[in-house]
Write an enzyme that holds these catalytic residues in place. Structure first.
Site, mmCIF file in Angstrom:
data_model
loop_
_atom_site.group_PDB
_atom_site.id
_atom_site.type_symbol
_atom_site.label_atom_id
_atom_site.label_comp_id
_atom_site.label_asym_id
_atom_site.label_seq_id
_atom_site.Cartn_x
_atom_site.Cartn_y
_atom_site.Cartn_z
ATOM 1 N N HIS A 106 0.829 -1.198 0.000
ATOM 2 C CA HIS A 106 0.000 0.000 0.000
ATOM 3 C C HIS A 106 0.865 1.250 0.000
ATOM 4 C CE1 HIS A 106 1.280 -0.352 4.174
ATOM 5 N NE2 HIS A 106 0.953 0.922 4.334
ATOM 6 N N ASP A 108 0.548 5.137 1.988
ATOM 7 C CA ASP A 108 -0.179 5.615 3.176
ATOM 8 C C ASP A 108 -1.317 6.570 2.815
ATOM 9 O OD1 ASP A 108 1.383 4.134 4.870
ATOM 10 O OD2 ASP A 108 2.830 5.747 5.207
ATOM 11 N N HIS A 256 4.656 0.180 -0.039
ATOM 12 C CA HIS A 256 5.462 -0.489 0.983
ATOM 13 C C HIS A 256 4.637 -1.539 1.697
ATOM 14 C CE1 HIS A 256 3.642 2.954 3.080
ATOM 15 N NE2 HIS A 256 3.707 2.228 4.189
ATOM 16 N N ARG A 272 5.566 7.152 13.425
ATOM 17 C CA ARG A 272 5.450 7.620 12.030
ATOM 18 C C ARG A 272 4.817 9.001 11.942
ATOM 19 N NH1 ARG A 272 1.453 4.653 8.027
ATOM 20 N NH2 ARG A 272 0.172 6.509 8.327
HETATM 21 C C1 SIN Z 1 3.391 1.588 7.479
HETATM 22 O O1 SIN Z 1 2.714 0.848 6.769
HETATM 23 O O2 SIN Z 1 3.377 2.803 7.325
HETATM 24 C C2 SIN Z 1 4.270 0.994 8.547
HETATM 25 C C3 SIN Z 1 5.451 0.315 8.006
HETATM 26 C C4 SIN Z 1 6.229 -0.449 9.045
HETATM 27 O O3 SIN Z 1 5.808 -0.535 10.208
HETATM 28 O O4 SIN Z 1 7.270 -0.998 8.694
#
Ligand code: SIN
Length: 301
Positions: A106, A108, A256, A272
């Site tokens: 996906h 974000d 990602h 994040r």
């Molecule tokens: C995310 O999907 O933004 C998190 C990625 C992660 O925890 O590695």
């Protein structure tokens, strides 16, 4: 101050940045070097940074407006709504609702009308091995498609749906209800032009339900193909975390996925921040999203 040194980590994406202390504001030259590396390598790693939540926000804010995470209001840092906690640690005796965040490919916040421009993720605790994150280059994905399929998808729009977050249905029922209300299905172009690089890319994701004007059945084979293609190993960089890594990705040009490839009894704790993106979507209802099988049959009878 010396300019940061950029070292590529992967062919498809990823570069490390040495010589930058993210606790201080970036000087003009450093900002230029980092921004251009961000657009070129799509995902940057700043090793050995020890940032407080406030310092993480301040660093992120140098690249644009920081999201307040109002669309997913349950996972925020108690004092800093801009910081999302992605953690498998138990809080108040309850397992964290974000312990399985990011388990499908996906970008974000594509379930909002302003998908993030970029995200910055800091690792505070990690398991002994694993807990890796992979990134896929969506320019390469588009450029390697045949001219015929590119022509077909160039004008398509796709319906992004928060309920397709992997494991969403196993989260707290009240929170699911509210997040579904806050985030109705939303359509985004499948082949946008990146506002900074001017290049086309394949904006696909495993959180897409269907293409606008096509049924789910019609959409599925194409979706499966495009998702598989975009995440081919040759378009992917895999990041193996170290504690105090801060990474920053171009959320408009990458997908990602966070892998559950670790011993779940060990902690993985990440902070994040995301950058507010441009408006690119519109809310869509089921009527316009899908040609129903009934109307398709009526059209051919
Ligand atoms: C995310 O999907 O933004 C998190 C990625 C992660 O925890 O590695």
């Amino acid at each position: 101050m010396t300019s940061p040194v950029i070292t590529p980590l992967g062919y498809a994406a990823g570069a490390s940045v040495a010589g930058a202390d993210l606790r201080r504001p970036l000087e003009e030259d450093a900002m230029k070097t980092i921004t251009s590396a961000w657009h070129k390598h799509l995902m940057l790693v700043f090793p050995d940074q020890r940032l407080s939540p406030k310092e993480l926000i301040d660093f992120t804010s140098q690249f644009g407006q920081v999201e307040r995470n109002d669309n997913v209001p349950y996972y925020r840092h108690p004092e800093h709504p801009e910081v999302l906690l992605i953690s498998n640690k138990t809080t108040n005796g309850k397992p964290s609702q974000t312990r399985n965040t990011g388990r499908n490919w996906h970008a974000d916040l594509t379930y909002t009308d302003r998908p993030a421009k970029g995200s910055v993720l800091m690792c505070q605790e990690k398991p002994e091995v694993g807990g890796d994150t992979m990134f896929a280059n969506l320019y390469m994905a588009y450029e390697t498609l045949s001219p015929t399929i590119r022509k077909f998808i160039d004008t398509l729009e796709a319906v992004h749906d928060i309920t397709l977050i992997k494991g969403f249905s196993r989260r707290d029922p009240e929170q699911i209800k509210e997040m579904t209300r806050l985030n109705p299905p939303i359509a985004h172009p499948v082949v946008p032009v990146h506002p900074e690089t001017g290049k086309k890319l394949l904006f696909i994701s495993e959180r897409i339900r269907n293409f606008v004007g096509m049924t789910e059945e019609e959409s599925k084979p194409l979706l499966d193909f495009l998702n598989g293609h975009a995440t081919s190993p040759e378009f992917v960089y895999r990041h193996r975390w170290s504690v105090n890594d801060v990474i920053m990705w171009d959320n408009r040009a990458t997908l990602h996925i966070a892998l559950p490839d670790f011993d779940q009894s060990q902690s993985r704790h990440m902070l994040r921040c995301s950058l507010l993106g441009e408006h690119s979507g519109y809310v869509i209802d089921n009527e316009t999203s899908e040609i129903s099988m009934k109307s398709a049959l009526a059209a051919i009878s």
